[in-house]
Design a protein around this motif. Structure first.
Motif, PDB file in Angstrom:
ATOM      1  N   VAL A  97       0.956  -1.208  -0.106  1.00 28.76           N
ATOM      2  CA  VAL A  97       0.172  -0.050  -0.057  1.00 28.76           C
ATOM      3  C   VAL A  97       0.986   1.397  -0.039  1.00 28.76           C
ATOM      4  CG1 VAL A  97      -1.543   1.339   1.424  1.00 28.76           C
ATOM      5  CG2 VAL A  97      -1.793  -1.092   1.160  1.00 28.76           C
ATOM      6  N   SER A  98       1.864   1.304   0.667  1.00 29.49           N
ATOM      7  CA  SER A  98       2.941   2.459   0.703  1.00 29.49           C
ATOM      8  C   SER A  98       3.557   2.880  -0.504  1.00 29.49           C
ATOM      9  CB  SER A  98       3.780   2.019   1.941  1.00 29.49           C
ATOM     10  OG  SER A  98       3.324   2.045   3.187  1.00 29.49           O
ATOM     11  N   ILE A  99       3.887   1.612  -1.180  1.00 29.34           N
ATOM     12  CA  ILE A  99       4.292   1.743  -2.664  1.00 29.34           C
ATOM     13  C   ILE A  99       3.458   2.635  -3.422  1.00 29.34           C
ATOM     14  CG2 ILE A  99       5.021   0.634  -4.798  1.00 29.34           C
ATOM     15  CD1 ILE A  99       6.397  -1.551  -2.845  1.00 29.34           C
ATOM     16  N   ALA A 100       2.037   1.839  -3.451  1.00 30.43           N
ATOM     17  CA  ALA A 100       1.000   2.749  -4.408  1.00 30.43           C
ATOM     18  C   ALA A 100       0.809   4.229  -3.969  1.00 30.43           C
ATOM     19  CB  ALA A 100      -0.159   2.060  -4.050  1.00 30.43           C
ATOM     20  N   LYS A 101       0.964   4.715  -2.738  1.00 32.72           N
ATOM     21  CA  LYS A 101       0.882   6.081  -2.141  1.00 32.72           C
ATOM     22  C   LYS A 101       1.966   6.569  -2.517  1.00 32.72           C
ATOM     23  CE  LYS A 101      -1.236   6.371   2.060  1.00 32.72           C
ATOM     24  NZ  LYS A 101      -1.558   6.267   3.409  1.00 32.72           N
ATOM     25  N   LEU A 102       3.084   6.037  -2.452  1.00 31.80           N
ATOM     26  CA  LEU A 102       4.403   6.695  -2.872  1.00 31.80           C
ATOM     27  C   LEU A 102       4.123   7.427  -4.280  1.00 31.80           C
ATOM     28  CD1 LEU A 102       7.250   7.566  -2.188  1.00 31.80           C
ATOM     29  CD2 LEU A 102       7.983   5.183  -3.270  1.00 31.80           C
ATOM     30  N   TYR A 103       3.561   6.680  -5.300  1.00 33.45           N
ATOM     31  CA  TYR A 103       3.364   6.845  -6.700  1.00 33.45           C
ATOM     32  C   TYR A 103       2.045   7.725  -6.826  1.00 33.45           C
ATOM     33  CZ  TYR A 103       7.536   4.130  -7.783  1.00 33.45           C
ATOM     34  OH  TYR A 103       8.592   3.400  -7.859  1.00 33.45           O
ATOM     35  N   THR A 126      -0.647   0.182  10.828  1.00 32.33           N
ATOM     36  CA  THR A 126      -1.934   0.120   9.927  1.00 32.33           C
ATOM     37  C   THR A 126      -2.434   1.425  10.002  1.00 32.33           C
ATOM     38  OG1 THR A 126      -1.812  -2.195  10.659  1.00 32.33           O
ATOM     39  CG2 THR A 126      -4.015  -1.054   9.769  1.00 32.33           C
ATOM     40  N   ARG A 127      -2.526   2.073  11.047  1.00 25.82           N
ATOM     41  CA  ARG A 127      -3.123   3.387  10.987  1.00 25.82           C
ATOM     42  C   ARG A 127      -2.501   4.326  10.103  1.00 25.82           C
ATOM     43  NH1 ARG A 127      -3.185   4.226  16.054  1.00 25.82           N
ATOM     44  NH2 ARG A 127      -1.086   5.465  16.220  1.00 25.82           N
ATOM     45  N   ARG A 128      -1.403   4.282  10.079  1.00 27.93           N
ATOM     46  CA  ARG A 128      -0.443   4.886   9.007  1.00 27.93           C
ATOM     47  C   ARG A 128      -0.584   4.878   7.598  1.00 27.93           C
ATOM     48  NH1 ARG A 128       5.331   6.283  12.155  1.00 27.93           N
ATOM     49  NH2 ARG A 128       4.585   8.127  13.697  1.00 27.93           N
ATOM     50  N   THR A 129      -0.622   3.562   7.262  1.00 27.68           N
ATOM     51  CA  THR A 129      -0.748   3.121   6.023  1.00 27.68           C
ATOM     52  C   THR A 129      -2.149   3.484   5.444  1.00 27.68           C
ATOM     53  OG1 THR A 129       0.771   1.227   6.521  1.00 27.68           O
ATOM     54  CG2 THR A 129      -0.621   1.046   4.748  1.00 27.68           C
ATOM     55  N   LEU A 130      -3.042   3.083   6.458  1.00 24.87           N
ATOM     56  CA  LEU A 130      -4.631   3.258   5.663  1.00 24.87           C
ATOM     57  C   LEU A 130      -5.013   4.879   5.618  1.00 24.87           C
ATOM     58  CD1 LEU A 130      -6.327   0.155   7.233  1.00 24.87           C
ATOM     59  CD2 LEU A 130      -5.315   0.622   5.023  1.00 24.87           C
TER      60      LEU A 130
END
Length: 360
Positions: A97-103, A126-130
Motif C-alpha cells: 500500500v505504501s508503494i502505491a501511495k508513494l506513486y 496500519t493506522r498510518r498506512t490506511l
C-alpha cells in the motif's frame, strides 16, 4: 483502466483463490475492459487460472514498476492487516500500500477483514498506512476496529466476495465415484495449535453423527497441512471416514460442500462456501472472523480452540445443532444469505467508481 490486486494469492489456499476468482469475475462483469495484474506467489498459474496478468509478489522492483504504471491498487480481500500469523505478514501488505501511495495511486480496500493487531507497532503501522485510503471491510467488527484505530477511511461494510460466486464445474467427480447413499457431513479443519480435549471431543462428536447414519467427509482447503489436521481427528475416531484429496479444484471443493447436509468448519471460506450453497454450518473458532461470520448468519460456534477453559463435550456440541434442523431457522438463514449475496455484488461497483473518480 489498469488495476493491481494485492492479496494472499498463488499459495493454493482454496479460500483466497476463491476470493480472487470472485473479484476478477465481479470487476469484469461491471467493467469488461478492465486490465488486472495480480501479485502472486505463482504468477504462471494465476495467469492461467484467471486470465489476468501477474507478477511475482516477492519481486519488489517489478511490483514498483507495475504499480507505477497502473491506475490504482486493490488491497484484498482476506485478512491482510493482522499480525497473528506473523508481523512479517503485516509488514508486507502495508509496504505494498505504501508503494502505491508513494506513486500517488489510489488504494481501495476490498472486503477485507482487519485485525487482530496485537502489537502497538502493528496498530501504528496500519493506522498510518490506511490514511487517505478508502474501501470496504467484511464485517462490523473490522469496521469498529478501524474506528478505534483512528483509521477514518471512509470505510463501509460489504460481505466477502465469495458470497454469490458461481462455479463453472457444479460437480465433483471424485465424490461421484464414491457412490455414497447416505447424507454427508463435511468437515474442514486447519493446522493450529489446539488442545487434546478439542481433538477428542470433536472425534467423539463426529462418531455420534456417523452412528446416526451420516458419512463424515473431511475436506482440505489448504493442501497437505489441512489433510494432516483431518488425519489426526480421523485417527481418534471409531467410525470410518473419507478424506478428500487436497488436489481437488476450487470448483470441485465448492461442489463437494454444496452436496453436504451440514458443514463443520474451522476455515472461514469453508463456512462461506457452505452459506453460498445454503448449507447449514457449525463453526469451530480460532480467530474472531469465524465468530463474526457465524454470528451474522446465526449459526452455532462449537467452541474456541484458543480458550483453555473451553469444554469440548460431545453432548454440549451436539446440542448446538438442534436449531439447524428447524425449518423457520433455516428459512431465516437462507434469507440472510440472499441479502449478503446482493450486498457483495455492490462492492465492485464501489471500487470502480472510486478509481474513476480519482482518474477524472
Amino acid at each position: 483502466m489498469h488495476l493491481v490486486i494485492s492479496g494472499y494469492y498463488g499459495f493454493q489456499n482454496t479460500g483466497d483463490e476463491a476470493i480472487l476468482q470472485a473479484m476478477v469475475y465481479q470487476l469484469r462483469r461491471q467493467e469488461p475492459g478492465v486490465r488486472l495484474t495480480v501479485l502472486s506467489n505463482d504468477p504462471v498459474t494465476t495467469c492461467s487460472n484467471y486470465e489476468v496478468e501477474a507478477v511475482n509478489r516477492w519481486d519488489m522492483a517489478q511490483i514498483r514498476r507495475v504499480i507505477r504504471q497502473a491506475d490504482g491498487l486493490i488491497s484484498g480481500g482476506g485478512s491482510l492487516f493482522q499480525d497473528v500469523t506473523s508481523l512479517n505478514t503485516l509488514i508486507y501488505y502495508t509496504s505494498i500500500v505504501s508503494i502505491a501511495k508513494l506513486y500517488n495511486k489510489p488504494v481501495f480496500l476490498y472486503s477485507q477483514g482487519v485485525g487482530p493487531l496485537e502489537r502497538p507497532l502493528s496498530r501504528l503501522m496500519t493506522r498510518r498506512t490506511l490514511k487517505n485510503v478508502e474501501g470496504t471491510v467484511r464485517d462490523v467488527e473490522s469496521l469498529d476496529f478501524l474506528h478505534r484505530l483512528g483509521a477514518k477511511g471512509p470505510f463501509s461494510i460489504s460481505p466477502d466476495p465469495v458470497l454469490g460466486s458461481v462455479f463453472a464445474t457444479p460437480s465433483c467427480t471424485w465424490l461421484e465415484e464414491k457412490k455414497l447413499t447416505s447424507e454427508i457431513v463435511t468437515v474442514s479443519l486447519r493446522d493450529w495449535p489446539v488442545s487434546k480435549d478439542y481433538r477428542q471431543g470433536l472425534a467423539a462428536l463426529l462418531d455420534n453423527l456417523a452412528e446416526k447414519g451420516y458419512t463424515i467427509l473431511f475436506i482440505s482447503m489448504h493442501g497437505v497441512p489441512d489433510t494432516e489436521a483431518a488425519e489426526e481427528i480421523a485417527a481418534l475416531m471409531e467410525s470410518e471416514t473419507l478424506i478428500s484429496p487436497s488436489y481437488l479444484s476450487l470448483e470441485e471443493k465448492a461442489a463437494l460442500i454444496a452436496t453436504s447436509s451440514l458443514l463443520i468448519g474451522m476455515r472461514l471460506h469453508s463456512l462461506i462456501l457452505a452459506a453460498n450453497a445454503f448449507v447449514p454450518f457449525a463453526a469451530i473458532s480460532y480467530d474472531p472472523k469465524i465468530d463474526s461470520f457465524a454470528k451474522e448468519l446465526k449459526q452455532p460456534v462449537l467452541g474456541d480452540v484458543n480458550d483453555e477453559k473451553e469444554t469440548w463435550d460431545p453432548a454440549k456440541m451436539n446440542a448446538s445443532f438442534e436449531h439447524l434442523s428447524d425449518e423457520d431457522n433455516y428459512a431465516e438463514y437462507c434469507t440472510t444469505v440472499r441479502f449478503l449475496i446482493k450486498e457483495a455484488e455492490k462492492t465492485p461497483g464501489l471500487a470502480l467508481r472510486y478509481f474513476r473518480k480519482r482518474l477524472d
